[in-house]
Write a protein that holds these residues in place. Structure first.
Motif, PDB file in Angstrom:
ATOM      1  N   SER A  47       0.698  -1.214  -0.339  1.00 58.37           N
ATOM      2  CA  SER A  47      -0.261  -0.139   0.015  1.00 58.37           C
ATOM      3  C   SER A  47       0.778   1.262   0.158  1.00 58.37           C
ATOM      4  O   SER A  47       1.142   2.247  -0.786  1.00 58.37           O
ATOM      5  CB  SER A  47      -0.923   0.397   1.695  1.00 58.37           C
ATOM      6  OG  SER A  47      -1.812  -1.107   1.180  1.00 58.37           O
ATOM      7  N   ALA A 208      -2.758  -3.071  -7.414  1.00 63.91           N
ATOM      8  CA  ALA A 208      -4.121  -2.968  -5.859  1.00 63.91           C
ATOM      9  C   ALA A 208      -3.889  -4.460  -5.709  1.00 63.91           C
ATOM     10  O   ALA A 208      -4.901  -4.810  -4.602  1.00 63.91           O
ATOM     11  CB  ALA A 208      -5.154  -2.160  -7.215  1.00 63.91           C
ATOM     12  N   ILE A 209      -4.384  -5.086  -6.657  1.00 64.02           N
ATOM     13  CA  ILE A 209      -4.684  -6.487  -6.792  1.00 64.02           C
ATOM     14  C   ILE A 209      -4.054  -7.218  -5.546  1.00 64.02           C
ATOM     15  O   ILE A 209      -5.084  -8.318  -4.526  1.00 64.02           O
ATOM     16  CB  ILE A 209      -4.488  -7.531  -7.542  1.00 64.02           C
ATOM     17  CG1 ILE A 209      -5.282  -7.470  -9.257  1.00 64.02           C
ATOM     18  CG2 ILE A 209      -4.360  -8.918  -7.692  1.00 64.02           C
ATOM     19  CD1 ILE A 209      -4.897  -8.024 -10.256  1.00 64.02           C
ATOM     20  N   SER A 212      -6.049  -6.029  -1.888  1.00 63.09           N
ATOM     21  CA  SER A 212      -7.287  -6.866  -1.681  1.00 63.09           C
ATOM     22  C   SER A 212      -7.257  -7.856  -1.597  1.00 63.09           C
ATOM     23  O   SER A 212      -7.625  -8.589  -0.349  1.00 63.09           O
ATOM     24  CB  SER A 212      -7.229  -6.698  -3.615  1.00 63.09           C
ATOM     25  OG  SER A 212      -7.276  -8.315  -4.476  1.00 63.09           O
ATOM     26  N   ILE A 213      -5.496  -8.710  -1.561  1.00 59.02           N
ATOM     27  CA  ILE A 213      -6.248  -9.989  -0.940  1.00 59.02           C
ATOM     28  C   ILE A 213      -4.922 -10.145   0.117  1.00 59.02           C
ATOM     29  O   ILE A 213      -5.051 -10.857   0.861  1.00 59.02           O
ATOM     30  CB  ILE A 213      -4.557 -10.888  -2.741  1.00 59.02           C
ATOM     31  CG1 ILE A 213      -5.614 -11.168  -3.679  1.00 59.02           C
ATOM     32  CG2 ILE A 213      -4.340 -12.378  -1.411  1.00 59.02           C
ATOM     33  CD1 ILE A 213      -5.260 -11.529  -4.781  1.00 59.02           C
ATOM     34  N   ARG A 216      -5.962  -5.483   2.738  1.00 55.19           N
ATOM     35  CA  ARG A 216      -6.809  -5.103   2.582  1.00 55.19           C
ATOM     36  C   ARG A 216      -7.655  -5.010   4.103  1.00 55.19           C
ATOM     37  O   ARG A 216      -7.848  -4.006   5.128  1.00 55.19           O
ATOM     38  CB  ARG A 216      -8.102  -5.598   2.113  1.00 55.19           C
ATOM     39  CG  ARG A 216      -9.633  -5.398   1.752  1.00 55.19           C
ATOM     40  CD  ARG A 216     -10.690  -5.936   1.437  1.00 55.19           C
ATOM     41  NE  ARG A 216     -10.596  -7.755   1.630  1.00 55.19           N
ATOM     42  CZ  ARG A 216     -11.160  -8.521   0.967  1.00 55.19           C
ATOM     43  NH1 ARG A 216     -11.772  -8.401  -0.185  1.00 55.19           N
ATOM     44  NH2 ARG A 216     -10.943  -9.948   0.912  1.00 55.19           N
ATOM     45  N   ASN A 217      -7.996  -6.017   5.440  1.00 55.85           N
ATOM     46  CA  ASN A 217      -8.108  -6.295   6.440  1.00 55.85           C
ATOM     47  C   ASN A 217      -7.054  -5.219   7.086  1.00 55.85           C
ATOM     48  O   ASN A 217      -7.209  -4.024   8.250  1.00 55.85           O
ATOM     49  CB  ASN A 217      -7.752  -6.889   6.921  1.00 55.85           C
ATOM     50  CG  ASN A 217      -9.174  -8.743   6.537  1.00 55.85           C
ATOM     51  OD1 ASN A 217      -9.704  -8.112   6.376  1.00 55.85           O
ATOM     52  ND2 ASN A 217      -8.296  -9.531   6.567  1.00 55.85           N
ATOM     53  N   LYS A 220      -8.004  -1.039   6.478  1.00 58.56           N
ATOM     54  CA  LYS A 220      -9.534  -1.141   6.899  1.00 58.56           C
ATOM     55  C   LYS A 220      -9.697  -1.121   8.576  1.00 58.56           C
ATOM     56  O   LYS A 220      -9.822  -0.707   9.488  1.00 58.56           O
ATOM     57  CB  LYS A 220     -10.781  -2.452   7.366  1.00 58.56           C
ATOM     58  CG  LYS A 220     -10.447  -2.896   5.865  1.00 58.56           C
ATOM     59  CD  LYS A 220     -11.675  -3.217   5.831  1.00 58.56           C
ATOM     60  CE  LYS A 220     -12.537  -3.880   4.266  1.00 58.56           C
ATOM     61  NZ  LYS A 220     -13.548  -4.954   4.869  1.00 58.56           N
TER      62      LYS A 220
END
Length: 346
Positions: A47, A208-209, A212-213, A216-217, A220
């Motif tokens: 990220s 980005a892929i 997301s894998i 992502r958590n 958040k």
């Protein structure tokens, strides 16, 4: 043998040395912003690099679309491979710090230098004579002085899983060597704007892929305050400047000079700690900094009759570029990589 200082202190040598140290400072700033993010419990290496790739795609993509308006000089899938390798190199080296010590990372990261020299010798036909090899050895010796100084004495036993971390660093250094050599070839035989735009585009998609894998958590769970956002943005801006300037140094002095210049990044970090935090630093650091500087001067000075990039080297390595150009002129963009790239330039 007499040293010709007029040849050593040429315009390209001075530009290469100054630009290399500015890039080294940029890498140092990314290290500081990364440490700030780590202190806040943010562990999202992919990220962190994502915004940099987006910036590259937006700025250089706009230039490619609005002003250049030419078909791609290299096939698009080469940029996909380059983007993937670059993303994973950044990911692996950040991940390695979770398992091994800073000392190990510094030492093993030097693996990028012989890797780059081997790859440029094999694929770019670069010739390394005794003077350049001597410069490389002096630079690496300077870094070894840093690593084994008392400053890092407490760090040598660090790391929860040193073997795993060391393997990650070696893998990252190898990938960095591949990206550096590939960028050197593309910037010399294709186009800098095209390189930055396409690298940014495909690396952003791949990042980005991967985010997301894997992350992502983690994203958040972050409380996005100004204190968390500023280091994140600062890292991205520094990386954007770094990526934008790297092709210039690659075109002038090559990928080996780039990797040698980045050896001083840890030393710049030490100087910043001296003046910003008033820390006392081992004298060995200053000797090491001088050694790396001397090594860079020796390496970049070169010989007058040394041919680092023979005229036929580019011709041997440009079949894809030539095929694209011939296909584009013969088929006017019908079913070719160059023709399909006109969607970018339209």
């Amino acid at each position: 043998m007499m040293v010709d200082f007029g040849r050593i202190w040429s315009r390209n040598t001075l530009i290469g040395l100054c630009l290399g140290q500015f890039l080294s400072l940029l890498i140092t700033s990314t290290a500081f912003t990364s440490s700030q993010l780590a202190k806040k419990g943010i562990n999202a290496p992919t990220s962190q690099s994502f915004l940099n790739y987006v910036f590259l795609a937006l700025l250089y993509g706009a230039i490619l679309l609005l002003y250049t308006r030419k078909p791609l000089k290299a096939k698009w899938y080469y940029y996909v491979i380059l983007g993937f390798v670059d993303v994973e190199a950044n990911f692996l080296v950040v991940k390695a710090y979770q398992y091994t010590s800073l000392t190990s990372v510094m030492l093993l990261d030097c693996w990028a230098i012989p890797s780059v020299m081997l790859l440029t010798w094999l694929f770019l036909k670069t010739k390394y004579r005794l003077k350049k090899i001597t410069g490389v050895l002096v630079c690496v010796a300077g870094l070894v002085l840093v690593v084994f100084s008392d400053v890092h004495a407490a760090d040598r036993a660090g790391g929860t899983n040193p073997r795993k971390g060391d393997l990650l660093v070696i893998a990252a250094a190898t990938l960095y060597a591949i990206t550096n050599v590939t960028q050197e070839f593309l910037v010399k035989n294709a186009d800098r704007v095209e390189l930055m735009a396409m690298l940014g585009l495909f690396a952003a998609i791949i990042s980005a892929i991967q985010i997301s894998i894997l992350e992502r958590n983690e994203l958040k769970s972050i409380h996005w305050s100004a204190e968390a956002a500023l280091p994140f943005v600062g890292f991205s801006v520094a990386m954007f400047m770094f990526y934008s300037l790297v092709p210039i140094l690659l075109k002038i002095n090559g990928s080996t000079m780039l990797n040698l210049s980045l050896l001083t990044s840890d030393m710049w970090a030490v100087l910043i700690r001296i003046f910003a935090y008033h820390e006392k630093i081992d004298w060995m650091y200053f000797v090491a900094f001088g050694a790396v500087t001397i090594g860079l001067i020796i390496y970049s000075g070169g010989d007058k009759n040394e041919d680092q990039h023979p005229p036929n080297a580019a011709d041997e390595l440009r079949p894809a570029v030539k095929q694209d150009e011939e296909a584009n002129s013969g088929n006017h963009g019908k079913g070719t990589a160059a023709g399909s790239s006109k969607t970018w330039a339209a």
